[in-house]
Design a protein around this motif. Structure first.
Motif, PDB file in Angstrom:
ATOM      1  N   VAL A   1       0.841  -1.206   0.000  1.00  0.00           N
ATOM      2  CA  VAL A   1       0.000   0.000   0.000  1.00  0.00           C
ATOM      3  C   VAL A   1       0.870   1.249   0.000  1.00  0.00           C
ATOM      4  O   VAL A   1       0.615   2.210  -0.742  1.00  0.00           O
ATOM      5  CB  VAL A   1      -0.953  -0.015   1.210  1.00  0.00           C
ATOM      6  CG1 VAL A   1      -1.780   1.268   1.261  1.00  0.00           C
ATOM      7  CG2 VAL A   1      -1.877  -1.242   1.158  1.00  0.00           C
TER       8      VAL A   1
ATOM      9  N   SER B   1       0.723   8.410   5.827  1.00  0.00           N
ATOM     10  CA  SER B   1       0.012   7.227   6.307  1.00  0.00           C
ATOM     11  C   SER B   1       0.999   6.447   7.178  1.00  0.00           C
ATOM     12  O   SER B   1       2.072   6.963   7.521  1.00  0.00           O
ATOM     13  CB  SER B   1      -0.511   6.366   5.156  1.00  0.00           C
ATOM     14  OG  SER B   1      -1.304   5.295   5.642  1.00  0.00           O
TER      15      SER B   1
ATOM     16  N   GLU C   1      -2.329  -2.866  10.395  1.00  0.00           N
ATOM     17  CA  GLU C   1      -3.324  -1.833  10.107  1.00  0.00           C
ATOM     18  C   GLU C   1      -2.680  -0.729   9.264  1.00  0.00           C
ATOM     19  O   GLU C   1      -1.479  -0.477   9.373  1.00  0.00           O
ATOM     20  CB  GLU C   1      -3.873  -1.230  11.406  1.00  0.00           C
ATOM     21  CG  GLU C   1      -4.594  -2.236  12.298  1.00  0.00           C
ATOM     22  CD  GLU C   1      -5.067  -1.616  13.604  1.00  0.00           C
ATOM     23  OE1 GLU C   1      -4.657  -0.477  13.915  1.00  0.00           O
ATOM     24  OE2 GLU C   1      -5.841  -2.277  14.321  1.00  0.00           O
ATOM     25  N   ILE C   2      -3.485  -0.111   8.438  1.00  0.00           N
ATOM     26  CA  ILE C   2      -3.035   1.037   7.650  1.00  0.00           C
ATOM     27  C   ILE C   2      -3.546   2.299   8.330  1.00  0.00           C
ATOM     28  O   ILE C   2      -4.756   2.494   8.464  1.00  0.00           O
ATOM     29  CB  ILE C   2      -3.550   0.968   6.195  1.00  0.00           C
ATOM     30  CG1 ILE C   2      -3.120  -0.339   5.534  1.00  0.00           C
ATOM     31  CG2 ILE C   2      -3.045   2.181   5.397  1.00  0.00           C
ATOM     32  CD1 ILE C   2      -1.630  -0.565   5.460  1.00  0.00           C
TER      33      ILE C   2
ATOM     34  N   GLU D   1      -4.351   6.279   9.096  1.00  0.00           N
ATOM     35  CA  GLU D   1      -5.083   7.278   8.307  1.00  0.00           C
ATOM     36  C   GLU D   1      -4.242   7.830   7.159  1.00  0.00           C
ATOM     37  O   GLU D   1      -3.086   8.223   7.339  1.00  0.00           O
ATOM     38  CB  GLU D   1      -5.499   8.444   9.213  1.00  0.00           C
ATOM     39  CG  GLU D   1      -6.203   9.573   8.474  1.00  0.00           C
ATOM     40  CD  GLU D   1      -6.347  10.828   9.317  1.00  0.00           C
ATOM     41  OE1 GLU D   1      -6.720  11.874   8.741  1.00  0.00           O
ATOM     42  OE2 GLU D   1      -6.072  10.773  10.519  1.00  0.00           O
ATOM     43  N   ILE D   2      -4.817   7.822   5.975  1.00  0.00           N
ATOM     44  CA  ILE D   2      -4.180   8.437   4.808  1.00  0.00           C
ATOM     45  C   ILE D   2      -4.634   9.887   4.775  1.00  0.00           C
ATOM     46  O   ILE D   2      -5.829  10.177   4.673  1.00  0.00           O
ATOM     47  CB  ILE D   2      -4.571   7.698   3.510  1.00  0.00           C
ATOM     48  CG1 ILE D   2      -4.130   6.227   3.596  1.00  0.00           C
ATOM     49  CG2 ILE D   2      -3.939   8.374   2.295  1.00  0.00           C
ATOM     50  CD1 ILE D   2      -4.600   5.360   2.432  1.00  0.00           C
TER      51      ILE D   2
ATOM     52  N   LYS E   1      -5.689   8.042  -2.821  1.00  0.00           N
ATOM     53  CA  LYS E   1      -6.174   7.483  -1.554  1.00  0.00           C
ATOM     54  C   LYS E   1      -7.184   6.368  -1.812  1.00  0.00           C
ATOM     55  O   LYS E   1      -7.119   5.302  -1.191  1.00  0.00           O
ATOM     56  CB  LYS E   1      -6.814   8.589  -0.709  1.00  0.00           C
ATOM     57  CG  LYS E   1      -7.386   8.116   0.617  1.00  0.00           C
ATOM     58  CD  LYS E   1      -7.925   9.286   1.430  1.00  0.00           C
ATOM     59  CE  LYS E   1      -8.512   8.829   2.755  1.00  0.00           C
ATOM     60  NZ  LYS E   1      -8.993   9.969   3.569  1.00  0.00           N
ATOM     61  N   ALA E   2      -8.090   6.605  -2.733  1.00  0.00           N
ATOM     62  CA  ALA E   2      -9.109   5.598  -3.058  1.00  0.00           C
ATOM     63  C   ALA E   2      -8.461   4.331  -3.606  1.00  0.00           C
ATOM     64  O   ALA E   2      -8.859   3.207  -3.262  1.00  0.00           O
ATOM     65  CB  ALA E   2     -10.110   6.171  -4.056  1.00  0.00           C
TER      66      ALA E   2
ATOM     67  N   ALA F   1      -5.385   3.293  -3.007  1.00  0.00           N
ATOM     68  CA  ALA F   1      -4.638   2.648  -1.925  1.00  0.00           C
ATOM     69  C   ALA F   1      -5.583   1.859  -1.012  1.00  0.00           C
ATOM     70  O   ALA F   1      -5.279   0.736  -0.606  1.00  0.00           O
ATOM     71  CB  ALA F   1      -3.871   3.685  -1.121  1.00  0.00           C
ATOM     72  N   LEU F   2      -6.726   2.443  -0.705  1.00  0.00           N
ATOM     73  CA  LEU F   2      -7.693   1.757   0.150  1.00  0.00           C
ATOM     74  C   LEU F   2      -8.302   0.551  -0.564  1.00  0.00           C
ATOM     75  O   LEU F   2      -8.566  -0.483   0.070  1.00  0.00           O
ATOM     76  CB  LEU F   2      -8.790   2.731   0.593  1.00  0.00           C
ATOM     77  CG  LEU F   2      -8.337   3.819   1.570  1.00  0.00           C
ATOM     78  CD1 LEU F   2      -9.467   4.799   1.850  1.00  0.00           C
ATOM     79  CD2 LEU F   2      -7.832   3.206   2.884  1.00  0.00           C
TER      80      LEU F   2
ATOM     81  N   LYS G   1      -5.743  -2.156  -0.283  1.00  0.00           N
ATOM     82  CA  LYS G   1      -5.798  -2.706   1.074  1.00  0.00           C
ATOM     83  C   LYS G   1      -6.962  -3.690   1.216  1.00  0.00           C
ATOM     84  O   LYS G   1      -6.789  -4.797   1.746  1.00  0.00           O
ATOM     85  CB  LYS G   1      -5.961  -1.566   2.083  1.00  0.00           C
ATOM     86  CG  LYS G   1      -6.267  -2.011   3.499  1.00  0.00           C
ATOM     87  CD  LYS G   1      -6.760  -0.859   4.356  1.00  0.00           C
ATOM     88  CE  LYS G   1      -7.399  -1.355   5.642  1.00  0.00           C
ATOM     89  NZ  LYS G   1      -8.028  -0.277   6.412  1.00  0.00           N
ATOM     90  N   GLU G   2      -8.140  -3.299   0.744  1.00  0.00           N
ATOM     91  CA  GLU G   2      -9.318  -4.165   0.869  1.00  0.00           C
ATOM     92  C   GLU G   2      -9.177  -5.434   0.036  1.00  0.00           C
ATOM     93  O   GLU G   2      -9.623  -6.516   0.448  1.00  0.00           O
ATOM     94  CB  GLU G   2     -10.579  -3.392   0.459  1.00  0.00           C
ATOM     95  CG  GLU G   2     -10.945  -2.264   1.411  1.00  0.00           C
ATOM     96  CD  GLU G   2     -11.071  -2.724   2.849  1.00  0.00           C
ATOM     97  OE1 GLU G   2     -11.640  -3.818   3.085  1.00  0.00           O
ATOM     98  OE2 GLU G   2     -10.578  -2.012   3.747  1.00  0.00           O
TER      99      GLU G   2
END
Length: 357
Positions: free
Chosen positions: A137, A249, A286-287, A289-290, A299-300, A302-303, A306-307
């Motif tokens: 990430v 992050s 855990e990641i 806060e970005i 950001k979207a 990267a999240l 992660k998901e």
């Protein structure tokens, strides 16, 4: 006289009861490679210790020793904890592996847990987190955000855990930015703020505008803040004091659930020697806060990455991938097996430099 005898008996009974309560407490020890105030690796392990205290209350007693060098000193400290009645001892650095194994052999009734190693015995388990998932990430964000196309990486000790992280970050930075270069500086320490700061400054002088680290202090973020227009990431803990500065992050190591579960197992008599390697999905990685420094689309992405990792839909080491020497490693769609990852001793294609021996 009879009253005095009754009183003495009551006091004796109370003392015996208090001693029994004290003996019933489960004693849990922790051995740390850095100070609890390092802001990173050791800080998060100590947060896990405090969570054990909060969860179990007066059913447990915890003890810890900080800043214990890897090697003979570690064996001495671990032995001392066992002699002082610890029921369970967590040793939280790779270099404690053999000392922990040695002490475990001498204290078969004590349970031992070693972090980031690979050896076990009947009364010694090991545990670690899949930090490389978080590095993927970070690599994505880094590749998207670098303007100079130079990303600096501060390595601690050249063991598979650290090499995996470098590879994972590079693969995912390169995917989104084919022009990206990684420059790696090894400091050969887990925690040495002065060396970490010097490494960060050297990388920034070489044009890096993103600093990644697998070291334990906040010194690289401080150097990034001083340089200006350089971003970085929290390592092992959130390092939130830099959230309004260079930190965009973080990777947060959440040890608390594991420490609570393993302490409970000792209490229940169900503890077994196992090897645990958990990642984003179970919450051990855990990641953080970005921040808004990262563009909304990045950001979207990267999240979403992660998901995808958490859901098991994507593995950070998925082919096609070659080794640094150009030899084939993973074919299209092939996923790296845990055995290779646990023993990783090579860079992937595109990384410059040699891994120190």
């Amino acid at each position: 006289m009879k009253f005095i005898n009754l009183l003495a008996s009551a006091v004796l009974a109370l003392g015996t009861a208090s001693a029994a309560v004290a003996e019933d407490k489960t004693k849990v020890g922790f051995v740390y490679v850095g100070p609890v105030g390092d802001g990173g690796w050791t800080y998060e392990h100590d947060q896990g210790r405090l969570a054990v205290e909060e969860h179990f209350g007066d059913k447990v007693e915890t003890v810890y020793q900080e800043s214990v060098p890897e090697g003979p000193d570690a064996e001495r400290v671990i032995t001392q904890m066992a002699l002082q009645g610890a029921d369970l001892i967590f040793t939280t650095s790779f270099g404690y592996m053999d000392p922990t194994l040695n002490v475990a052999g001498k204290f078969p009734d004590v349970k031992f847990e070693h972090a980031t190693g690979y050896k076990t015995s009947d009364n010694m388990a090991n545990y670690s987190a899949r930090f490389y998932e978080g590095r993927a990430v970070q690599g994505h964000i880094s590749g998207k955000m670098t303007k100079s196309n130079i990303i600096g990486y501060i390595g601690s000790i050249p063991i598979p855990e650290v090499i995996r992280g470098i590879n994972a970050a590079y693969i995912h930075a390169k995917k989104v930015n084919p022009d990206v270069q990684f420059k790696i500086v090894w400091v050969f320490e887990w925690f040495d703020p002065a060396k970490e700061a010097d490494a960060a400054k050297a990388l920034i002088d070489q044009g890096a505008d993103v600093i990644l680290q697998h070291t334990d202090s906040t010194a690289p973020l401080a150097a990034a803040e001083e340089a200006g227009d350089v971003i970085g990431f929290g390592q092992a803990s959130d390092m939130a004091e830099y959230i309004d500065g260079p930190r965009v992050s973080s990777i947060i190591d959440n040890w608390a659930p594991y420490y609570i579960a393993r302490t409970q197992a000792v209490m229940d008599g169900t503890w077994e020697s196992v090897a645990t390697w958990d990642g984003i999905a179970p919450g051990m990685v855990e990641i953080g806060e970005i921040t808004d420094k990262v563009p909304a689309d990045v950001k979207a992405e990267a999240l979403a990455l992660k998901e995808s990792i958490a859901a098991g839909d994507y593995h950070p080491f998925t082919g096609p991938l070659k080794k640094q020497d150009g030899s084939d490693w993973l074919a299209e769609g092939e996923v790296a097996d845990d055995g290779t990852l646990l023993g990783m001793n090579f860079y992937v294609e595109g990384l410059d430099g040699d891994i120190p021996q």
